[in-house]
Design a protein around this motif. Structure first.
Motif, PDB file in Angstrom:
ATOM      1  N   PHE A 122       0.749  -0.793   0.054  1.00 38.05           N
ATOM      2  CA  PHE A 122       0.236   0.256  -0.010  1.00 38.05           C
ATOM      3  C   PHE A 122       0.828   1.488   0.094  1.00 38.05           C
ATOM      4  O   PHE A 122       0.074   2.113  -0.687  1.00 38.05           O
ATOM      5  CB  PHE A 122      -0.452  -0.167   0.933  1.00 38.05           C
ATOM      6  CG  PHE A 122      -1.937   0.819   1.409  1.00 38.05           C
ATOM      7  CD1 PHE A 122      -3.261   0.417   0.145  1.00 38.05           C
ATOM      8  CD2 PHE A 122      -1.561   2.066   2.046  1.00 38.05           C
ATOM      9  CE1 PHE A 122      -3.861   1.803   0.478  1.00 38.05           C
ATOM     10  CE2 PHE A 122      -3.071   3.449   1.962  1.00 38.05           C
ATOM     11  CZ  PHE A 122      -3.843   2.915   1.486  1.00 38.05           C
ATOM     12  N   LYS A 123       2.166   0.977   0.818  1.00 41.06           N
ATOM     13  CA  LYS A 123       3.362   2.751   1.029  1.00 41.06           C
ATOM     14  C   LYS A 123       3.827   2.522  -0.332  1.00 41.06           C
ATOM     15  O   LYS A 123       3.936   3.373  -0.657  1.00 41.06           O
ATOM     16  CB  LYS A 123       3.786   2.571   2.040  1.00 41.06           C
ATOM     17  CG  LYS A 123       2.798   2.121   3.084  1.00 41.06           C
ATOM     18  CD  LYS A 123       4.325   2.037   3.981  1.00 41.06           C
ATOM     19  CE  LYS A 123       3.510   2.329   5.920  1.00 41.06           C
ATOM     20  NZ  LYS A 123       5.350   2.454   6.983  1.00 41.06           N
ATOM     21  N   LYS A 124       3.655   1.730  -1.619  1.00 40.31           N
ATOM     22  CA  LYS A 124       5.021   1.634  -2.446  1.00 40.31           C
ATOM     23  C   LYS A 124       4.139   2.303  -3.162  1.00 40.31           C
ATOM     24  O   LYS A 124       5.202   2.835  -4.475  1.00 40.31           O
ATOM     25  CB  LYS A 124       5.591  -0.172  -2.584  1.00 40.31           C
ATOM     26  CG  LYS A 124       6.471  -0.166  -1.305  1.00 40.31           C
ATOM     27  CD  LYS A 124       7.039  -1.478  -1.974  1.00 40.31           C
ATOM     28  CE  LYS A 124       8.078  -2.051  -1.015  1.00 40.31           C
ATOM     29  NZ  LYS A 124       8.478  -3.130  -1.702  1.00 40.31           N
ATOM     30  N   ALA A 125       2.659   1.815  -3.424  1.00 34.51           N
ATOM     31  CA  ALA A 125       2.682   1.858  -5.119  1.00 34.51           C
ATOM     32  C   ALA A 125       1.438   2.958  -5.137  1.00 34.51           C
ATOM     33  O   ALA A 125       0.227   2.942  -4.948  1.00 34.51           O
ATOM     34  CB  ALA A 125       1.227   0.851  -5.490  1.00 34.51           C
ATOM     35  N   PRO A 126       1.631   4.413  -4.449  1.00 39.36           N
ATOM     36  CA  PRO A 126       0.452   5.212  -4.233  1.00 39.36           C
ATOM     37  C   PRO A 126      -0.477   5.699  -5.513  1.00 39.36           C
ATOM     38  O   PRO A 126      -0.941   6.066  -5.717  1.00 39.36           O
ATOM     39  CB  PRO A 126       0.474   6.198  -3.811  1.00 39.36           C
ATOM     40  CG  PRO A 126       2.697   6.266  -3.783  1.00 39.36           C
ATOM     41  CD  PRO A 126       2.453   5.088  -4.049  1.00 39.36           C
ATOM     42  N   GLU A 127       0.585   6.009  -6.530  1.00 44.82           N
ATOM     43  CA  GLU A 127       0.644   5.849  -8.068  1.00 44.82           C
ATOM     44  C   GLU A 127      -0.921   4.839  -8.956  1.00 44.82           C
ATOM     45  O   GLU A 127      -2.010   5.190  -9.366  1.00 44.82           O
ATOM     46  CB  GLU A 127       1.743   6.323  -9.159  1.00 44.82           C
ATOM     47  CG  GLU A 127       2.615   7.227  -8.810  1.00 44.82           C
ATOM     48  CD  GLU A 127       3.770   6.592  -7.711  1.00 44.82           C
ATOM     49  OE1 GLU A 127       3.660   5.733  -8.082  1.00 44.82           O
ATOM     50  OE2 GLU A 127       3.769   7.252  -6.787  1.00 44.82           O
ATOM     51  N   ALA A 128      -0.807   3.942  -7.909  1.00 46.44           N
ATOM     52  CA  ALA A 128      -1.920   2.349  -8.266  1.00 46.44           C
ATOM     53  C   ALA A 128      -2.817   2.853  -7.851  1.00 46.44           C
ATOM     54  O   ALA A 128      -3.762   2.627  -8.610  1.00 46.44           O
ATOM     55  CB  ALA A 128      -0.583   1.365  -7.962  1.00 46.44           C
ATOM     56  N   ARG A 129      -3.380   3.348  -6.616  1.00 47.60           N
ATOM     57  CA  ARG A 129      -4.686   3.532  -6.509  1.00 47.60           C
ATOM     58  C   ARG A 129      -4.727   4.910  -6.194  1.00 47.60           C
ATOM     59  O   ARG A 129      -5.766   5.013  -6.271  1.00 47.60           O
ATOM     60  CB  ARG A 129      -4.435   3.823  -5.071  1.00 47.60           C
ATOM     61  CG  ARG A 129      -4.194   2.400  -4.044  1.00 47.60           C
ATOM     62  CD  ARG A 129      -4.461   2.882  -2.897  1.00 47.60           C
ATOM     63  NE  ARG A 129      -3.677   4.057  -1.928  1.00 47.60           N
ATOM     64  CZ  ARG A 129      -2.007   4.022  -1.777  1.00 47.60           C
ATOM     65  NH1 ARG A 129      -1.264   3.485  -2.316  1.00 47.60           N
ATOM     66  NH2 ARG A 129      -1.610   4.932  -1.361  1.00 47.60           N
TER      67      ARG A 129
END
Length: 70
Positions: free
Chosen positions: A55-62
């Motif tokens: 969750f922390k690593k992929a903020p762009e994906a959200r």
């Protein structure tokens, strides 16, 4: 009431019911650990720490993709 035991007093006499309360806390704690062990061995419980890292690593994906309506 004096909170420290005197010469002839034990802690059980000063704090009535404290031994039972400590036993109850330890019993609930042990039961909780046993239940978690059973669940972890018999069911696929997700690792919360790994999910948090993802969750922390992929903020762009959200993020929402931009609207392409013109």
């Amino acid at each position: 009431m004096n909170t420290l035991p005197t010469q002839g007093e034990s802690r059980a006499q000063v704090y009535p019911g404290s031994e039972r309360r400590i036993f109850q806390i330890l019993l609930v704690f042990t039961f909780g650990i046993l239940v978690r062990m059973y669940l972890a061995q018999n069911y696929q419980i997700p690792n919360i720490y790994k999910k948090l890292e993802e969750f922390k690593k992929a903020p762009e994906a959200r993020k929402k993709p931009p609207d392409d309506r013109s």
